[in-house]
Design a protein around this motif. Structure first.
Motif, short mmCIF file in Angstrom:
data_model
loop_
_atom_site.label_atom_id
_atom_site.label_comp_id
_atom_site.label_asym_id
_atom_site.label_seq_id
_atom_site.Cartn_x
_atom_site.Cartn_y
_atom_site.Cartn_z
N ASN A 14 32.11 45.16 46.64
CA ASN A 14 31.31 45.27 45.42
C ASN A 14 32.19 45.16 44.17
N LYS A 15 33.36 45.76 44.21
CA LYS A 15 34.27 45.69 43.07
C LYS A 15 34.79 44.26 42.89
N LEU A 16 35.16 43.60 43.98
CA LEU A 16 35.66 42.23 43.89
C LEU A 16 34.59 41.25 43.42
N ASN A 17 33.34 41.56 43.70
CA ASN A 17 32.23 40.68 43.29
C ASN A 17 31.60 41.12 41.98
N CYS A 18 32.24 42.08 41.29
CA CYS A 18 31.78 42.58 39.99
C CYS A 18 30.40 43.22 40.04
N GLU A 19 30.01 43.70 41.22
CA GLU A 19 28.77 44.46 41.32
C GLU A 19 29.01 45.91 40.91
N THR A 20 30.24 46.36 41.08
CA THR A 20 30.70 47.68 40.64
C THR A 20 31.96 47.46 39.82
N GLU B 260 49.17 40.07 33.06
CA GLU B 260 48.43 40.92 32.13
C GLU B 260 47.11 41.33 32.78
N PHE B 261 46.62 42.50 32.41
CA PHE B 261 45.36 42.98 32.97
C PHE B 261 44.22 42.01 32.66
N GLU B 262 44.26 41.43 31.48
CA GLU B 262 43.20 40.50 31.07
C GLU B 262 43.13 39.30 32.01
N TYR B 263 44.27 38.88 32.53
CA TYR B 263 44.30 37.76 33.48
C TYR B 263 43.80 38.21 34.85
N LEU B 264 44.41 39.26 35.41
CA LEU B 264 44.07 39.68 36.77
C LEU B 264 42.62 40.12 36.90
N PHE B 265 42.09 40.81 35.91
CA PHE B 265 40.77 41.43 36.05
C PHE B 265 39.69 40.74 35.23
N ALA B 266 39.92 39.49 34.85
CA ALA B 266 38.89 38.72 34.17
C ALA B 266 37.75 38.42 35.13
N ASP B 267 36.52 38.49 34.65
CA ASP B 267 35.41 38.20 35.57
C ASP B 267 35.10 36.72 35.66
N THR B 268 35.82 35.91 34.89
CA THR B 268 35.78 34.47 35.04
C THR B 268 37.21 33.97 35.11
N PRO B 269 37.47 32.87 35.82
CA PRO B 269 38.85 32.40 35.98
C PRO B 269 39.53 32.07 34.66
N ILE B 270 40.79 32.47 34.56
CA ILE B 270 41.64 32.14 33.42
C ILE B 270 42.88 31.47 34.00
#
Length: 72
Positions: A33-39, A60-70
């Motif tokens: 759920n976390k990996l699929n941004c459901e949680t 950077e956190f913004e890169y790793l945890f972006a919900d769309t690819p960067i």
């Protein structure tokens, strides 16, 4: 969908679901759920993930945890 995080786990040959289960102490369903941004992944959880698996990568956190690819 945390595509960057998933891609970096693949580059390291690490199962992303198992990695989150290990570092967060959660169930496989919660990890998916976390990996699929459901949680959402909380800031403390993100810090744990980055410190355990990507400490030497300087991502950077913004890169790793972006919900769309960067692209890096």
């Amino acid at each position: 969908m945390l595509s960057n995080l998933k891609a970096e786990f693949v580059r390291k040959n690490i199962d992303s679901v198992k990695a989150l289960v290990d570092v967060l102490g959660c169930s496989e369903k919660t990890a998916r759920n976390k990996l699929n941004c459901e949680t959402e992944i909380s800031v403390p959880e993100a810090i744990k993930i980055r410190n355990k698996y990507f400490k030497n990568e300087n991502f950077e956190f913004e890169y790793l945890f972006a919900d769309t690819p960067i692209t890096s």
